[in-house]
Design an enzyme around this catalytic site. Sequence first.
Site, PDB file in Angstrom:
ATOM      1  N   CYS A   1     -22.734 126.995 -69.886  1.00 37.13           N
ATOM      2  CA  CYS A   1     -22.285 128.481 -70.642  1.00 37.13           C
ATOM      3  C   CYS A   1     -22.803 129.613 -69.619  1.00 37.13           C
ATOM      4  O   CYS A   1     -23.570 129.430 -68.692  1.00 37.13           O
ATOM      5  CB  CYS A   1     -23.262 128.731 -71.631  1.00 37.13           C
ATOM      6  SG  CYS A   1     -22.987 127.227 -72.848  1.00 37.13           S
TER       7      CYS A   1
ATOM      8  N   ARG B   1     -18.173 128.950 -65.494  1.00 34.94           N
ATOM      9  CA  ARG B   1     -19.140 128.214 -65.869  1.00 34.94           C
ATOM     10  C   ARG B   1     -18.816 127.657 -67.080  1.00 34.94           C
ATOM     11  O   ARG B   1     -19.738 126.503 -67.391  1.00 34.94           O
ATOM     12  CB  ARG B   1     -20.490 129.158 -66.232  1.00 34.94           C
ATOM     13  CG  ARG B   1     -21.071 129.814 -64.862  1.00 34.94           C
ATOM     14  CD  ARG B   1     -22.112 130.732 -65.242  1.00 34.94           C
ATOM     15  NE  ARG B   1     -23.093 129.828 -65.791  1.00 34.94           N
ATOM     16  CZ  ARG B   1     -24.082 129.470 -64.765  1.00 34.94           C
ATOM     17  NH1 ARG B   1     -24.072 129.551 -63.862  1.00 34.94           N
ATOM     18  NH2 ARG B   1     -25.083 128.607 -65.611  1.00 34.94           N
TER      19      ARG B   1
ATOM     20  N   TRP C   1     -19.607 126.369 -73.072  1.00 28.36           N
ATOM     21  CA  TRP C   1     -19.204 124.743 -72.644  1.00 28.36           C
ATOM     22  C   TRP C   1     -20.121 124.089 -73.659  1.00 28.36           C
ATOM     23  O   TRP C   1     -21.338 123.851 -73.474  1.00 28.36           O
ATOM     24  CB  TRP C   1     -19.693 124.561 -71.403  1.00 28.36           C
ATOM     25  CG  TRP C   1     -19.170 123.284 -70.923  1.00 28.36           C
ATOM     26  CD1 TRP C   1     -17.981 122.817 -70.426  1.00 28.36           C
ATOM     27  CD2 TRP C   1     -20.074 122.059 -70.408  1.00 28.36           C
ATOM     28  NE1 TRP C   1     -18.206 121.617 -70.022  1.00 28.36           N
ATOM     29  CE2 TRP C   1     -19.127 121.069 -70.158  1.00 28.36           C
ATOM     30  CE3 TRP C   1     -21.278 121.809 -70.846  1.00 28.36           C
ATOM     31  CZ2 TRP C   1     -19.605 119.643 -70.012  1.00 28.36           C
ATOM     32  CZ3 TRP C   1     -21.809 120.391 -70.532  1.00 28.36           C
ATOM     33  CH2 TRP C   1     -21.112 119.464 -70.269  1.00 28.36           C
TER      34      TRP C   1
ATOM     35  N   ASN D   1     -27.848 129.213 -73.076  1.00 30.19           N
ATOM     36  CA  ASN D   1     -27.290 128.162 -71.928  1.00 30.19           C
ATOM     37  C   ASN D   1     -28.258 127.243 -71.963  1.00 30.19           C
ATOM     38  O   ASN D   1     -29.401 127.505 -71.582  1.00 30.19           O
ATOM     39  CB  ASN D   1     -26.845 129.062 -70.503  1.00 30.19           C
ATOM     40  CG  ASN D   1     -26.356 127.755 -69.642  1.00 30.19           C
ATOM     41  OD1 ASN D   1     -25.993 127.008 -69.909  1.00 30.19           O
ATOM     42  ND2 ASN D   1     -26.988 128.065 -68.363  1.00 30.19           N
ATOM     43  N   GLY D   2     -28.033 125.810 -72.016  1.00 28.29           N
ATOM     44  CA  GLY D   2     -28.843 124.698 -71.893  1.00 28.29           C
ATOM     45  C   GLY D   2     -29.003 124.089 -73.152  1.00 28.29           C
ATOM     46  O   GLY D   2     -27.991 123.860 -73.873  1.00 28.29           O
TER      47      GLY D   2
ATOM     48  N   GLU E   1     -13.496 111.104 -52.783  1.00 27.62           N
ATOM     49  CA  GLU E   1     -13.423 112.733 -53.105  1.00 27.62           C
ATOM     50  C   GLU E   1     -11.858 113.053 -53.710  1.00 27.62           C
ATOM     51  O   GLU E   1     -11.859 113.849 -54.444  1.00 27.62           O
ATOM     52  CB  GLU E   1     -13.451 113.598 -51.975  1.00 27.62           C
ATOM     53  CG  GLU E   1     -13.410 115.103 -51.966  1.00 27.62           C
ATOM     54  CD  GLU E   1     -14.181 115.622 -53.165  1.00 27.62           C
ATOM     55  OE1 GLU E   1     -15.152 114.903 -53.778  1.00 27.62           O
ATOM     56  OE2 GLU E   1     -13.907 116.689 -53.520  1.00 27.62           O
TER      57      GLU E   1
ATOM     58  N   LYS F   1     -10.767 114.759 -57.352  1.00 31.18           N
ATOM     59  CA  LYS F   1      -9.949 115.820 -57.620  1.00 31.18           C
ATOM     60  C   LYS F   1      -8.785 115.446 -58.347  1.00 31.18           C
ATOM     61  O   LYS F   1      -8.380 116.285 -59.295  1.00 31.18           O
ATOM     62  CB  LYS F   1      -9.429 116.259 -56.077  1.00 31.18           C
ATOM     63  CG  LYS F   1     -10.328 116.828 -55.290  1.00 31.18           C
ATOM     64  CD  LYS F   1     -10.832 118.268 -55.644  1.00 31.18           C
ATOM     65  CE  LYS F   1     -12.156 118.269 -56.220  1.00 31.18           C
ATOM     66  NZ  LYS F   1     -13.376 118.012 -55.527  1.00 31.18           N
TER      67      LYS F   1
ATOM     68  N   GLU G   1     -10.070 115.186 -62.147  1.00 35.42           N
ATOM     69  CA  GLU G   1     -10.346 116.462 -62.745  1.00 35.42           C
ATOM     70  C   GLU G   1      -9.161 117.390 -62.736  1.00 35.42           C
ATOM     71  O   GLU G   1      -9.127 118.221 -63.876  1.00 35.42           O
ATOM     72  CB  GLU G   1     -11.564 116.957 -62.247  1.00 35.42           C
ATOM     73  CG  GLU G   1     -11.648 117.406 -60.917  1.00 35.42           C
ATOM     74  CD  GLU G   1     -13.126 117.979 -60.210  1.00 35.42           C
ATOM     75  OE1 GLU G   1     -13.836 118.299 -61.010  1.00 35.42           O
ATOM     76  OE2 GLU G   1     -13.191 117.767 -59.247  1.00 35.42           O
TER      77      GLU G   1
ATOM     78  N   HIS H   1     -11.017  91.807 -53.596  1.00 35.16           N
ATOM     79  CA  HIS H   1     -12.104  91.123 -54.260  1.00 35.16           C
ATOM     80  C   HIS H   1     -11.996  91.641 -55.537  1.00 35.16           C
ATOM     81  O   HIS H   1     -12.953  91.627 -56.497  1.00 35.16           O
ATOM     82  CB  HIS H   1     -13.394  91.616 -53.651  1.00 35.16           C
ATOM     83  CG  HIS H   1     -13.539  91.424 -52.312  1.00 35.16           C
ATOM     84  ND1 HIS H   1     -13.977  89.927 -51.834  1.00 35.16           N
ATOM     85  CD2 HIS H   1     -13.826  91.599 -51.044  1.00 35.16           C
ATOM     86  CE1 HIS H   1     -14.148  89.688 -50.626  1.00 35.16           C
ATOM     87  NE2 HIS H   1     -14.170  90.908 -50.037  1.00 35.16           N
TER      88      HIS H   1
ATOM     89  N   LYS I   1     -18.097 124.320 -64.253  1.00 31.71           N
ATOM     90  CA  LYS I   1     -18.568 124.473 -62.715  1.00 31.71           C
ATOM     91  C   LYS I   1     -19.824 123.913 -62.296  1.00 31.71           C
ATOM     92  O   LYS I   1     -20.330 123.400 -61.604  1.00 31.71           O
ATOM     93  CB  LYS I   1     -18.265 125.908 -62.030  1.00 31.71           C
ATOM     94  CG  LYS I   1     -18.265 125.990 -60.895  1.00 31.71           C
ATOM     95  CD  LYS I   1     -17.239 125.738 -59.917  1.00 31.71           C
ATOM     96  CE  LYS I   1     -17.579 125.693 -58.344  1.00 31.71           C
ATOM     97  NZ  LYS I   1     -16.689 124.751 -57.669  1.00 31.71           N
TER      98      LYS I   1
END
Length: 591
Positions: A2, A28, A75, A101-102, A468, A472, A475, A491, A586
């Site tokens: 948040c 955020r 968030w 936030n948290g 990576e 990408k 997301e 395998h 983020k």
Amino acid sequence: MCSIIGYSGKLTFAAPLLVESLKKMEYRGYDSVGIATLNNGSILVSKGVGKVTEVDQNMQLNKLPGAIGIGHTRWATHGGVNDKNAHPHYSCTSRIAVVHNGIIENYEELKIKLERDGHAFKSQTDSEVIAHILEKYYEKYNFSIRDTMTHVCEEIRGSFAFVAVFDNGVIAGARFDEPLIIGVSQDALFLSSDVLGFLKYTDKAIFLDNGDIAILENKKYTIFDNNRKIITRPITQVAWELGSAEKGKFAHYTIKEIHEQSDTLLKPFEASNDFETFCKFLNTASNIYITGSGTSYNSGLLGKLLLSKYAKKKSEVYMSSEFQYFSDTVEPNSVVVAISQSGETADVLHSVKRAKENGAKILSIVNIPTSSLARMSDSFLSLNCGPEIGVAATKSFMGQLMILYNIVFILSNRSLRFSVKDQKNLQNLVKRALDLNDKIKDVVNSFDTNLKDIYILGRSIHYPIALEASLKIKELAYIHAEGIAAGELKHGPLALIDKESVVIVLNPNDETYQDIISSTNEIKSRGAFIIGISNLPSDLYDVFIELPETELYLYPLVEIIPLQMMSYYLAIQKQLDPDYPRNLAKSVTVK
Ligand code: F6R
């Protein structure tokens, strides 16, 4: 996570400023938004589900009267995404409103007690308990705001930052393991999760320490430390220009930041980074551990390979969320290299704390030099690539790699033939990779929009790039993607390959080339569609993405670019918003 903002200043209407600040920090967390203002002694709250612009349009947030106020973008962690759970939260009497936030770990037991004492809750959030405990001390026991804040911080457990507005015109905030920064200008004071929340108005920032409480009252701020003694914290001048946080000619921050990479890749060398000291720590360490989350972990993985291959240095790399389980074997003389764009990722901070307790030295690679991680490090190097607003890390990944390459260059006694600081070569190389933009767009547009799975194969230094790229794609485009170490194909993963599969092979002409060609033959014969990313063409590829020629060990810096662009255009093809992927934030400041 948040974002929170508090404002107290000369303006007659705080709401437009609060809305603008929230837009700047929206990266955020962005599932809902709200503000509270103080108008003629009454606290007014307006909030709703959606992005800031949307909720502002629907609820006329910026019309809320009142000269001081607080704001929040959410968030969700506790409680679904709905209007009631959006912040700010009122106390029962509406004389206090709070944004948070948290995570409040003990909120359930606190809520039970508060309800027993007659407090009525309106949301399912953990955050609302703060409003009610504030109410208990401020209204019922008539405590001063300082004592009220102190008691609240003693009662709640977890990692949090919160800001409250009181009906007497005071704004107060507390910081416990989540960022909270005071912005100081002649005309105003701010309390914000990020300097971007107030950078338009002032570049003077005070980074609160863990356990600090800040009170903004009568145009003055007072900070109380963990022992509740008044303390002076230094004012830092923040160097970023706001211009760099604008989209410019690009449709999204993500594609803008991808294209910025030909400039930002050299930014670590323009900052006052002391590579020699950093490398001295590495040279004298008994063990080197590298840690990070998500993209930063992927760059750490490449760092490990480069250190081994070119500097003949052994290191171990751990995802930060897993590192804590290995902390028992981190010895006093070891060094932990923590990589984090934000420098605020809870998993990273937590694992670093554990390693520090064991006596390890902490070296970090961060984009925010004032972040918690940088401040707890023995030495840090800054990416200096400016604000990265797109939720998916792109230019920060490039910056991390550049720093890691330079460290390896120094530790190898400069025996690599090409230093990453050789500006012209590298910039040209990256520019040529960026020129692939239209080709990548066309390739993506030729894909079936129902594409379900993408596999990316690479060996050695290309494997972290495969990981990576898959991150990408997941997301940004919500497509299942897997980065696979190509040697592992036989395998197990080969069983997944059929005519529907799209497989990207990372195949520059280095020591991995022939083995990748063998794997490509195996998947080709199972009918998969093959995209080859290489400096050499092959008949095996259905689509060939040609990389410019360079030193072989530099290919990771180049091959990631078409893959970042591919992820972006896959999102565009599906009409998704690449800047704000669903469910993500983020900066992941909760564990
Ligand atoms: C991926 C992404 C995340 C972050 C991760 C770590 O595109 O953005 O996986 O890389 O959350 O964040 P930092 O680097 O800020 O610690």
